[in-house]
Design a protein around this motif. Sequence first.
Motif, PDB file in Angstrom:
ATOM      1  N   ALA A  22       0.838  -1.211   0.000  1.00 33.73           N
ATOM      2  CA  ALA A  22       0.000   0.000   0.000  1.00 33.73           C
ATOM      3  C   ALA A  22       0.868   1.255   0.000  1.00 33.73           C
ATOM      4  CB  ALA A  22      -0.943  -0.005   1.195  1.00 33.73           C
ATOM      5  N   VAL A  23       1.929   1.227   0.803  1.00 35.91           N
ATOM      6  CA  VAL A  23       2.854   2.376   0.835  1.00 35.91           C
ATOM      7  C   VAL A  23       3.463   2.589  -0.546  1.00 35.91           C
ATOM      8  CG1 VAL A  23       5.078   3.171   1.753  1.00 35.91           C
ATOM      9  CG2 VAL A  23       3.354   2.221   3.300  1.00 35.91           C
ATOM     10  N   LYS A  24       3.901   1.507  -1.175  1.00 35.91           N
ATOM     11  CA  LYS A  24       4.492   1.602  -2.519  1.00 35.91           C
ATOM     12  C   LYS A  24       3.492   2.145  -3.533  1.00 35.91           C
ATOM     13  CE  LYS A  24       7.807  -2.147  -1.915  1.00 35.91           C
ATOM     14  NZ  LYS A  24       8.135  -3.529  -2.293  1.00 35.91           N
ATOM     15  N   ALA A  25       2.204   1.831  -3.330  1.00 35.88           N
ATOM     16  CA  ALA A  25       1.159   2.276  -4.260  1.00 35.88           C
ATOM     17  C   ALA A  25       0.679   3.697  -3.965  1.00 35.88           C
ATOM     18  CB  ALA A  25      -0.022   1.312  -4.211  1.00 35.88           C
ATOM     19  N   GLY A  26       1.204   4.297  -2.890  1.00 37.06           N
ATOM     20  CA  GLY A  26       0.849   5.680  -2.592  1.00 37.06           C
ATOM     21  C   GLY A  26      -0.288   5.861  -1.607  1.00 37.06           C
ATOM     22  N   ALA A  27      -0.638   4.820  -0.866  1.00 30.70           N
ATOM     23  CA  ALA A  27      -1.716   4.943   0.126  1.00 30.70           C
ATOM     24  C   ALA A  27      -1.323   5.937   1.212  1.00 30.70           C
ATOM     25  CB  ALA A  27      -2.007   3.583   0.753  1.00 30.70           C
ATOM     26  N   THR A  28      -2.320   6.606   1.746  1.00 34.87           N
ATOM     27  CA  THR A  28      -2.075   7.572   2.820  1.00 34.87           C
ATOM     28  C   THR A  28      -2.372   6.933   4.172  1.00 34.87           C
ATOM     29  OG1 THR A  28      -4.338   8.414   2.855  1.00 34.87           O
ATOM     30  CG2 THR A  28      -2.784   9.471   1.315  1.00 34.87           C
ATOM     31  N   LYS A  29      -1.856   7.571   5.210  1.00 40.00           N
ATOM     32  CA  LYS A  29      -2.124   7.107   6.566  1.00 40.00           C
ATOM     33  C   LYS A  29      -3.618   7.169   6.861  1.00 40.00           C
ATOM     34  CE  LYS A  29      -0.468   7.908  11.263  1.00 40.00           C
ATOM     35  NZ  LYS A  29       0.437   8.713  12.094  1.00 40.00           N
ATOM     36  N   GLU A  30      -4.286   8.177   6.336  1.00 37.31           N
ATOM     37  CA  GLU A  30      -5.728   8.328   6.544  1.00 37.31           C
ATOM     38  C   GLU A  30      -6.502   7.190   5.887  1.00 37.31           C
ATOM     39  OE1 GLU A  30      -3.644  10.769   5.570  1.00 37.31           O
ATOM     40  OE2 GLU A  30      -3.699  12.025   7.370  1.00 37.31           O
ATOM     41  N   GLU A  31      -6.073   6.770   4.698  1.00 38.07           N
ATOM     42  CA  GLU A  31      -6.730   5.644   4.027  1.00 38.07           C
ATOM     43  C   GLU A  31      -6.544   4.361   4.827  1.00 38.07           C
ATOM     44  OE1 GLU A  31      -6.540   6.922  -0.663  1.00 38.07           O
ATOM     45  OE2 GLU A  31      -4.689   6.200   0.278  1.00 38.07           O
ATOM     46  N   LEU A  32      -5.353   4.182   5.361  1.00 38.56           N
ATOM     47  CA  LEU A  32      -5.105   3.006   6.179  1.00 38.56           C
ATOM     48  C   LEU A  32      -5.971   3.036   7.441  1.00 38.56           C
ATOM     49  CD1 LEU A  32      -3.618   0.400   6.801  1.00 38.56           C
ATOM     50  CD2 LEU A  32      -1.795   1.780   7.808  1.00 38.56           C
ATOM     51  N   ALA A  33      -6.066   4.194   8.078  1.00 35.17           N
ATOM     52  CA  ALA A  33      -6.891   4.313   9.282  1.00 35.17           C
ATOM     53  C   ALA A  33      -8.348   3.973   8.976  1.00 35.17           C
ATOM     54  CB  ALA A  33      -6.773   5.718   9.863  1.00 35.17           C
ATOM     55  N   GLU A  34      -8.854   4.425   7.846  1.00 30.08           N
ATOM     56  CA  GLU A  34     -10.230   4.116   7.465  1.00 30.08           C
ATOM     57  C   GLU A  34     -10.411   2.610   7.281  1.00 30.08           C
ATOM     58  OE1 GLU A  34     -13.601   5.315   4.128  1.00 30.08           O
ATOM     59  OE2 GLU A  34     -11.553   6.035   3.882  1.00 30.08           O
ATOM     60  N   THR A  35      -9.431   1.979   6.671  1.00 29.43           N
ATOM     61  CA  THR A  35      -9.472   0.534   6.478  1.00 29.43           C
ATOM     62  C   THR A  35      -9.496  -0.191   7.823  1.00 29.43           C
ATOM     63  OG1 THR A  35      -8.278   0.731   4.391  1.00 29.43           O
ATOM     64  CG2 THR A  35      -8.237  -1.432   5.449  1.00 29.43           C
ATOM     65  N   VAL A  36      -8.677   0.285   8.767  1.00 27.93           N
ATOM     66  CA  VAL A  36      -8.645  -0.317  10.107  1.00 27.93           C
ATOM     67  C   VAL A  36     -10.015  -0.218  10.767  1.00 27.93           C
ATOM     68  CG1 VAL A  36      -7.698  -0.054  12.438  1.00 27.93           C
ATOM     69  CG2 VAL A  36      -6.179   0.043  10.449  1.00 27.93           C
ATOM     70  N   PHE A  58       2.975   0.880   8.841  1.00 25.25           N
ATOM     71  CA  PHE A  58       2.915   1.949   7.840  1.00 25.25           C
ATOM     72  C   PHE A  58       3.998   2.989   8.139  1.00 25.25           C
ATOM     73  CE2 PHE A  58       1.489   5.986   6.144  1.00 25.25           C
ATOM     74  CZ  PHE A  58       1.069   5.642   4.870  1.00 25.25           C
ATOM     75  N   GLU A  59       4.110   3.375   9.410  1.00 22.90           N
ATOM     76  CA  GLU A  59       5.137   4.347   9.811  1.00 22.90           C
ATOM     77  C   GLU A  59       6.527   3.832   9.493  1.00 22.90           C
ATOM     78  OE1 GLU A  59       4.740   7.463  10.875  1.00 22.90           O
ATOM     79  OE2 GLU A  59       2.580   7.215  10.665  1.00 22.90           O
ATOM     80  N   GLU A  60       6.774   2.546   9.770  1.00 17.81           N
ATOM     81  CA  GLU A  60       8.084   1.965   9.492  1.00 17.81           C
ATOM     82  C   GLU A  60       8.389   1.952   7.997  1.00 17.81           C
ATOM     83  OE1 GLU A  60       8.573  -1.879  11.268  1.00 17.81           O
ATOM     84  OE2 GLU A  60       8.049  -1.126  13.265  1.00 17.81           O
ATOM     85  N   HIS A  61       7.397   1.609   7.183  1.00 12.92           N
ATOM     86  CA  HIS A  61       7.620   1.490   5.739  1.00 12.92           C
ATOM     87  C   HIS A  61       7.704   2.839   5.043  1.00 12.92           C
ATOM     88  CE1 HIS A  61       7.559  -2.815   5.701  1.00 12.92           C
ATOM     89  NE2 HIS A  61       6.348  -2.882   6.209  1.00 12.92           N
TER      90      HIS A  61
END
Length: 63
Positions: A22-36, A58-61
């Motif tokens: 997801a990070v490689k594809a340009g996902a944002t932290k906000e998108e990840l949070a919504e998924t969670v 996500f932070e690490e990557h």
Amino acid sequence: MSIAVALTTQCAYCIDAHVQNAVKAGATKEELAETVFIASALRAGAAVGHGLMAMRLFEEHTK
């Protein structure tokens, strides 16, 4: 979607791989949070703990 499935099935290795992709594809932290939050609504407590792990990964990557 793959992160949401990994959170629901609680596969730590899958979570790591999909967050990295997801990070490689340009996902944002906000998108990840919504998924969670969506996965948490479907799986309740278990997804919350794994979701926090996904956020940390996500932070690490992104460093």
